[in-house]
Structures are given as C-alpha cells and as structure tokens.
Design an enzyme around this catalytic site. Structure first.
Site, short mmCIF file in Angstrom:
data_model
loop_
_atom_site.label_atom_id
_atom_site.label_comp_id
_atom_site.label_asym_id
_atom_site.label_seq_id
_atom_site.Cartn_x
_atom_site.Cartn_y
_atom_site.Cartn_z
N SER A 1 -3.78 4.81 -157.50
CA SER A 1 -3.14 3.50 -157.69
C SER A 1 -1.79 3.38 -157.00
O SER A 1 -1.29 2.27 -156.83
CB SER A 1 -2.97 3.22 -159.19
OG SER A 1 -2.03 4.11 -159.77
N LYS B 1 4.01 3.91 -162.04
CA LYS B 1 3.94 2.66 -161.29
C LYS B 1 5.31 2.37 -160.69
O LYS B 1 6.30 3.03 -161.00
CB LYS B 1 3.51 1.49 -162.18
CG LYS B 1 2.20 1.68 -162.94
CD LYS B 1 0.99 1.68 -162.03
CE LYS B 1 -0.30 1.88 -162.84
NZ LYS B 1 -1.48 2.07 -161.95
#
Length: 288
Positions: A71, A141
């Site tokens: 990701s 993230k």
C-alpha cells in the site's frame, strides 16, 4: 610530655622498622589485590543490561517495523524494515502533513487481514524490539490532513488540501492521485486531534477513504500514532530516508508542528544549562 611521646615513637621506629623494609599500612596487613572476575561470570549481567537497554530504546526512542503490504509503494516495498521515531512525541510534537507514520488500528481496519502466529523466538525478539511484534495491530500510511484541514478528491485528482492541489511524485506509477470509485470521491474536514491518512499506492490501499462509514469515519486519533518512520533500515540495498515531500511546504499549507523543534531544543538545553551551573558553583566553592 611532648619529649616522652617523641622518644617513644623513635624507639618503636628503631626497633620495628629497619632500613629497606616496606612500610605496612595499618588495617591492610596481609591483604592482596582483588582478582578480576572472569568474563563468563560477567556475561549474564551484560546480557541483562543489554536487554534492559533494548526495552528502553523500544519503548521511548526507536522501534523497528516490517512493511506487510504494497500500500505504500514505491516509497516502501513489502518486506522493508523501517525505524520509527518514538521520542519526538514525548516533547509534544504531533504528526505533520507528508510524514509516513505508524499507528495502531483505530477500529477494525485490519479485521480481514490474517495475523500469522509467531514462534517463540519471534515473540522474544519482538518483545525487546529487535523484530517487529506480530501481536501489534499497526498500520503505516502517509499523513495527508491534520486537525482543521479540508481534504478533497474529485475525479482522478489532483488531491487537494485546504483548496491547494498537491504535487505528488511519490504516488505509485500508473496510479492517479484520486480514485474514481465512490469512496475515492470525497470532501472531508479533519476534526481536531485526528488525522486523514492515505497510502502512496492509491489504487491498492485501504486507508481513510475506505472507512468513512465506520465509527471513526476514517479519521485516525493522534493518540494512536506510534511514531514517524524516518528511515528504511533493511535490506541494505534499500537503505534510504523518508523525508517530508516538498509539496507540503507550499504556501497555504501551514505546518502544524512548527513549534515542536524549538520546544525539543529548549527541553534538551535545560539539562545542559543546569549541569553547567552546578559545575561552575562547584568550582567556585571554597576548598576545605
């Protein structure tokens, strides 16, 4: 009285100590130098000290984490080991836009992600911080918005923060900054004490966009942040730093944590000043 004392001392010196005889210090007659302990006896203590230091470093300074997914490509690849700064938050610093952060699962983001059962060695190394802990439900993230920011995506992008379009060269090649699926089209205002996070691999990241219908509405509490990932430590050929991209420094995007470095510098200077004052006072004190 004084002559008698001196005479008695002279007689003792003449009778008990001849020329060339070594002087015997009272109270230490017959003693020998203490032998140094062998290394194998010191080894258990060294191991205990090393483990304590490792635990302290893991708890307060730096911890290693493993990248389990794609990701965050291309900045981070699956299997990379990153070092996370856990010290800065102790000085009141909060995550800033553009930083790559590790945070505890704010809700059930990882409910569909299987967690492998670690063996005994992995558990031990994870406990002391030499390996990532498999028991922790953590994600990694990039911070896009902080408290008070408005973050929006329309069409394929660009992604906007407070009305300013971001230039995002870190987005995975072939991806668009915004996804055209329903969750990828949004306009949100980040509450105070919360973060809006997104992965660099925009079409392969279940980030804040895909949790808007849950209790946390996709926002990550600042208190859930473990720390900022600042360097890729492993493998060696992947070693690199993780700086904040320049697009987040553009005019109109205020730096939320601008006062943090000054506060940290001040906090670090205080012990040095106090130590210097104590040393000066000790030097100027009258000697007995």
């Amino acid at each position: 009285m004084g002559d008698v004392a001196v005479g008695a001392r002279s007689e003792r010196e003449g009778a008990g100590e001849g020329p060339g005889e070594p002087e015997v210090t009272p109270g230490r007659r017959g003693t020998s130098a203490k032998k140094q302990r062998p290394l194998w006896k010191e080894l258990p203590l060294l191991i205990v000290v090393a483990l304590v230091l490792a635990l302290l470093i893991k708890t307060f300074l730096v911890q290693a984490f493993s990248i389990p997914s794609d990701s965050m490509q291309n900045a981070l690849q699956r299997g990379d080991r990153v070092l996370v700064d856990k010290l800065t938050p102790w000085f009141g610093s909060e995550p800033e836009r553009g930083e790559v952060v590790v945070f505890h699962d704010p809700g059930r983001w990882l409910r569909n992600t299987p967690t492998p059962e670690p063996n005994v060695v992995q558990k031990a190394l994870g406990f002391i911080g030499l390996m990532p802990s498999a028991d922790d439900k953590d994600l990694i993230k990039r911070v896009i918005g902080v408290g008070g920011d408005t973050v929006e995506c329309e069409g394929t992008g660009p992604l906007k923060v407070n009305g300013k379009p971001l230039d995002e060269p870190y987005v995975f090649p072939g991806n668009t900054p915004c996804s055209t699926d329903p969750q990828g089209q949004f306009s949100v205002t980040v509450p105070e004490g919360r973060l809006w996070v997104m992965g660099d691999h925009r079409q392969n990241s279940e980030d804040s966009r895909y949790h808007q219908l849950e209790a946390d509405r996709g926002f990550v509490p600042v208190d859930n942040v473990v720390g900022r990932a600042f360097v890729i430590a492993w493998p060696i050929n992947r070693w690199d730093t993780l700086p904040v991209p320049g697009t987040f420094d553009q005019k109109g995007l205020s730096a939320a944590g601008a006062a943090a470095p000054a506060a940290m510098a001040f906090a670090g200077a205080v012990p040095l000043v106090l130590a210097r004052r104590r040393l000066s006072a000790r030097r100027s004190a009258p000697r007995a």
